[in-house]
Structures are given as structure tokens and as C-alpha cells.
Scaffold this active site. Structure first.
Site, PDB file in Angstrom:
ATOM      1  N   HIS A   1       0.503  -1.307   0.022  1.00  0.00           N
ATOM      2  CA  HIS A   1      -0.153   0.186   0.095  1.00  0.00           C
ATOM      3  C   HIS A   1       0.952   0.985  -0.073  1.00  0.00           C
ATOM      4  O   HIS A   1       2.341   1.607  -0.176  1.00  0.00           O
ATOM      5  CB  HIS A   1      -0.526  -0.091   0.911  1.00  0.00           C
TER       6      HIS A   1
ATOM      7  N   ARG B   1      13.113  -4.525   4.166  1.00  0.00           N
ATOM      8  CA  ARG B   1      11.596  -5.963   4.954  1.00  0.00           C
ATOM      9  C   ARG B   1      10.542  -5.290   3.704  1.00  0.00           C
ATOM     10  O   ARG B   1      10.787  -4.623   3.734  1.00  0.00           O
ATOM     11  CB  ARG B   1      11.272  -4.963   6.191  1.00  0.00           C
TER      12      ARG B   1
ATOM     13  N   ASP C   1       6.979  -5.077   3.890  1.00  0.00           N
ATOM     14  CA  ASP C   1       6.547  -5.149   5.242  1.00  0.00           C
ATOM     15  C   ASP C   1       5.022  -5.514   4.399  1.00  0.00           C
ATOM     16  O   ASP C   1       4.680  -4.479   3.120  1.00  0.00           O
ATOM     17  CB  ASP C   1       6.800  -3.518   5.547  1.00  0.00           C
TER      18      ASP C   1
ATOM     19  N   GLU D   1       7.967  -9.788   5.688  1.00  0.00           N
ATOM     20  CA  GLU D   1       7.801  -9.581   6.582  1.00  0.00           C
ATOM     21  C   GLU D   1       5.936  -9.957   6.583  1.00  0.00           C
ATOM     22  O   GLU D   1       5.416  -9.545   6.241  1.00  0.00           O
ATOM     23  CB  GLU D   1       7.173  -8.101   7.445  1.00  0.00           C
TER      24      GLU D   1
ATOM     25  N   HIS E   1       8.096  -2.566  17.036  1.00  0.00           N
ATOM     26  CA  HIS E   1       6.878  -2.097  17.277  1.00  0.00           C
ATOM     27  C   HIS E   1       4.998  -1.757  17.442  1.00  0.00           C
ATOM     28  O   HIS E   1       4.968  -0.678  17.668  1.00  0.00           O
ATOM     29  CB  HIS E   1       7.772  -0.811  15.942  1.00  0.00           C
TER      30      HIS E   1
ATOM     31  N   VAL F   1      -6.051 -13.769  20.891  1.00  0.00           N
ATOM     32  CA  VAL F   1      -4.890 -12.438  21.098  1.00  0.00           C
ATOM     33  C   VAL F   1      -3.999 -12.668  19.809  1.00  0.00           C
ATOM     34  O   VAL F   1      -3.292 -13.124  19.608  1.00  0.00           O
ATOM     35  CB  VAL F   1      -3.905 -12.604  22.347  1.00  0.00           C
TER      36      VAL F   1
END
Length: 489
Positions: free
Chosen positions: A88, A196, A198, A239, A296, A344
Site C-alpha cells: 500500500h 523489509r 512490509d 515480513e 514497534h 489475542v
């Protein structure tokens, strides 16, 4: 390019002192020769949201952080790792803004996924939407085209607002592929060594599927972008947060992968005082991985560890983390929760706080990470043994901010004086410099209340022994005189 088998730092461009120039100064002042593996700088680009993960462009650095010259300056000593959000780009990017103005007449129109690319009549089938691995109520956003007044629905996997700030790219379009090629070329020009990828798992969309890590198309895309990266001497790190079997598929295709299982598994060992599950995991995992404890976002649980945890143990561990001030990211789609309701996705909090701010437990966790095969990454908050940032979380309204504290230079000066930080730096130096870590790994037989890991290369050998009952960690190693030496972590 060969990725160095040494410790890397993960940091935002503004989290250690406020900008890239100060980051360089902090590294040179407080951490010289510590991060020999490199620096992962989380997105330093102009962005409209998600703390850099909704980039407007990759060809500029956000002015408040600095410039590409600052990145190049850091790269003179450290290999640089940057993110490429292949899935994106920002709704405020030049490309999408042109589409908003001109609609299908925009020269960038084909870069985006209008719904007629998926469903010929442009109408999503409810039964298809039900199968999608959702990250929001629905993976689409409506926009009004300025010149025509027409309503266009485009695919938006992520985003906390409606319409989303993060617009999915059609990675099969010529325009998107040229953009990705140009970005990687610019990275090479500015001395970036590792990229990376993402959110790579979401790039392929097909009706009637989860629209997540779709095979064989995902491998075909990875083959294409890997070929581009290889020609530029750039290493790629996909990732993917998914069931661990997905990581194994990536590994079999020769890619570097993230070890998203290790953080939870180490927590489990330290909470429950047993190494049984940890040792079972370490026995068979691929070695070509990047390891981490904190980042993060949060500590992965579902879907990464599906099938690897016992429900009661997982609930107890989560409850412990909540009692120590953590918070949770939950699975959005009900179809991907456990049958008993366990949902979770990630546990959020600093690793130090989740371990009860116990120095020995924290250093035991880091020692296991650094002795586990792979490239160790240490998040900047973890580097400073930071505690939960409740104030930052309250101000931002984002649960992830609990582990995203921005340190001033004055705070850094104070934090590096802590005994736990000094001990961690000694451990990192040992991991960086001791030659056996480039040799053979062995997990030694031990009782369930202990951990015993070792490395050997020729005459050099080191072993880590941890007593989980008291969290004492001891490293034995052959020194330069050929004698057995020892230090308590």
C-alpha cells in the site's frame, strides 16, 4: 551482499534523540561498535499516518527527521535496513491524489485495485468477503472522483479511519512494478543494504480466497522483486504474520524470514519455569532468520503460533502480561479466532515490563535470543530496558504507543547508566565478537527447569546455561589462551 551475523538495532528515525543526525551522534557516543549488524530505521519517509507506514513517497526523507544525506552518513559505518510497504501507499500520495482528481483517466489509475478487477460488475460477493482475512470492517474504501463525481471503491486492507489512509497497490500493474523498481533503485543509490517487505502477505487478491499469502502467485511476485533486488545488491526480508508453516514455505524458497515464534516462547519459558516448549521449538527451526523479542507493534500470538500453544497456558501468560501493564491487539475476523474465543493477535508492552522489570529475567531472555541461530535485532526501547509508556499511550490513544517512547538525549544519558543496560551491552559485544557464533549450534540435553545452548567453531566454543528457577545466566567460553573462562550475564 552478505548480511552480517551480528546484532542489529531497530529504531524510529526520531526515537533516539529526535532526528537522524542525533541518532548518529547517540550511536557514536553511547553505542560505538555495538550494532555491527546494522540499523533498521523504521519508515523515515513523509507519511500521512501509522507512524510512517502510510508513505506519501519513498524518494524523500521527512524533513523533520533529516535528509538522504543523513541516511548515507549513518551508512558509512552501519548497514542500513529500510521498509518498503509493498502492499500500500498513502491516500495523500501524488499517485492516488491524481486518481482522485481524474478517476480512470489518471495515468496512475491502474496502480490501484478498483473492485471490477476482482468482481467484473464491481460488486463484492458477501460470501467472498466472509473468507477474507480482515484487518478492518471491510477491505474497501469509497472515494468521490473530483472531475466526474463518480464513486469509486478501491481495495484498502489497512487503516483505522474511513476512507482509509492506506491504499492498496495492484502489484501486477505495470505502473506499480515500475514504482517498486524505482524505489529499490533509489534505495541502492542511497546505500540501503537490506529492505523489509512490509505486509507482503496481502499483495495478492482473488475472489473466494482469504486474499492472504496466496500461492503460487505470492512466490511469483517474490521471485520478480527478488530478481530486481539482487541486481541492485540488496537483500530482502519478507515480513509475514501468519501461521508458522507460512514462514517455513518462505524459508524453503530461500528467503530470509522473521522468527515471530521466539518472543512468546521465551516469555512462556520464563513465566512457567520450564524449557520444554522452547527446546522443542529450537530443535527444528530454520537458521536463516531474523530474531527479535520486541518491536514497534507487539509480541505475536495468533495466527503465528496457532497449534504451538496450549490454550490455558496462553490465557495465563496473557493474564500475567495484562497484570504487568500490557494491552492486547485482537484478531479482527471472528472466523480466525479459536473455537473457545481466544483471540489475542499480539501482546503489547515493553519486554522488560512484561517480565516484571526483573533484570535477571530480562537478560536471560536476551541471552536466549542472542544464542538462537539467526540475525538478532534489538528494539531501541529494549536496548534501554524501557518500561511501559502509559502516558504516551493515553495521549495517542494507540495501544502500541506503550512501547514507542521517544527518548530525549537527556533521557538516553540517564538510561545508559542503568546496570541492566550495561550488562546487556556486554552480552551484545560477546555475541558480535566471539567467533564460535559463525560455527555450529547445539541445544544440549538438560532438565526442564534449565536452558543449555552452545556454539562451536574449530577450537572456539561457548555455552549458555540458564537456571529458570532463579533466572541466573552463565556463559562459559574458550578464551584466547585456550582456557575455559566464564562470566555471569
Amino acid at each position: 551482499m552478505v548480511i552480517k551475523n551480528q546484532v542489529q538495532l531497530i529504531t524510529y528515525p526520531d526515537s533516539l534523540g529526535g532526528d537522524l543526525k542525533t541518532l548518529h551522534n547517540v550511536l557514536e557516543t553511547h553505542f560505538p561498535n555495538i550494532f555491527k549488524g546494522g540499523i533498521h530505521i523504521l519508515p523515515p519517509f513523509p507519511s500521512s499516518g501509522d507512524r510512517g507506514f502510510a508513505p506519501l513517497t519513498y524518494f524523500e526523507i521527512e524533513p523533520q527527521f533529516g535528509t538522504w544525506d543523513d541516511i548515507q552518513h549513518i551508512s558509512k559505518k552501519y548497514d542500513i535496513l529500510l521498509d518498503l510497504m509493498v502492499n500500500h501507499i498513502s491516500a495523500k500520495s501524488t499517485y492516488f491524489q491524481d486518481f482522485l482528481k481524474k478517476g480512470r483517466e489518471s495515468k496512475y489509475a491502474d496502480m490501484f485495485i478498483t473492485l471490477d478487477k476482482i468482481w467484473p460488475d464491481g460488486e463484492p460477493r458477501p460470501e467472498d468477503v466472509e473468507k477474507i482475512f480482515l484487518r478492518r470492517t471491510e477491505p474497501f474504501s469509497e472515494f468521490t472522483i473530483e472531475e466526474s463525481g463518480e464513486i469509486e471503491k478501491v481495495w484498502t486492507t489497512f487503516g483505522k479511519v474511513s476512507p482509509s489512509e492506506q491504499i492498496d497497490l495492484d502489484v501486477n500493474s505495470e505502473g506499480s512494478r515500475q514504482l517498486l523498481t524505482d524505489i529499490l533503485t533509489n534505495f541502492r543509490k542511497n546505500k540501503v543494504k537490506i529492505v523489509r517487505l512490509d505486509a507482503i502477505g496481502y499483495v495478492i487478491k482473488k475472489p473466494g480466497t482469504t486474499c492472504f499469502f496466496l500461492e503460487p502467485e505470492i512466490h511469483q511476485f517474490l521471485d520478480w522483486i527478488t530478481k530486481i533486488a539482487n541486481s541492485l545488491d540488496i537483500e530482502l526480508l519478507p515480513e509475514v504474520h501468519a501461521h508458522y508453516s507460512t514462514q517455513l514455505k518462505l524459508a524453503k524458497h530461500g528467503h530470509w524470514i522473521y522468527d515471530f515464534i521466539l518472543p512468546y516462547t521465551i516469555l512462556d519459558a520464563l513465566f512457567n519455569k520450564t524449557s520444554t516448549r522452547l527446546c522443542a521449538y529450537l530443535k527444528d527451526r530454520p537458521h536463516k532468520q531474523f530474531t527479535m523479542l520486541d518491536c514497534h507493534d507487539g509480541i505475536p500470538v495468533k495466527p503465528d503460533l496457532n497449534g504451538l500453544y496450549e490454550n490455558k497456558n496462553a490465557r495465563d501468560l496473557v493474564e500475567n502480561c495484562l497484570e504487568r501493564g500490557g494491552n492486547l491487539s485482537l484478531i479482527f475476523s471472528s472466523k480466525h479466532r479459536d473455537k473457545n474465543g481466544f483471540d489475542v493477535h499480539q501482546i503489547r508492552g515493553t519486554y522488560y515490563s512484561l517480565l516484571g522489570c526483573d533484570d535477571d529475567a530480562y537478560l536471560a531472555a536476551r541471552a536466549i535470543q542472542l544464542f538462537t541461530p539467526g540475525i538478532p535485532q534489538i528494539y531501541y526501547v529494549g536496548l534501554l530496558a524501557g518500561k511501559n509508556d502509559d502516558t504516551g499511550m493515553e495521549i495517542s490513544g494507540d495501544g502500541r504507543a506503550i512501547n514507542r517512547h521517544n527518548y530525549s538525549t537527556q533521557e538516553i544519558n540517564q538510561e545508559v547508566q542503568k546496570d541492566v543496560v550495561k550488562r546487556l551491552l556486554t552480552l551484545i559485544r560477546f555475541r558480535n565478537e566471539y567467533p564460535a557464533f559463525n560455527g555450529d549450534f547445539e541445544m544440549n540435553a538438560t532438565d526442564p527447569n534449565k536452558v543449555s545452548l552452545s556454539w562451536q567453531k574449530e577450537k572456539k566454543r561457548c555455552s549458555l546455561k540458564i537456571n529458570l528457577m532463579n533466572n541466573q545466566s552463565i556463559i562459559n567460553y574458550v578464551n584466547n589462551q585456550g582456557q575455559i573462562d566464564q562470566y555471569i550475564v
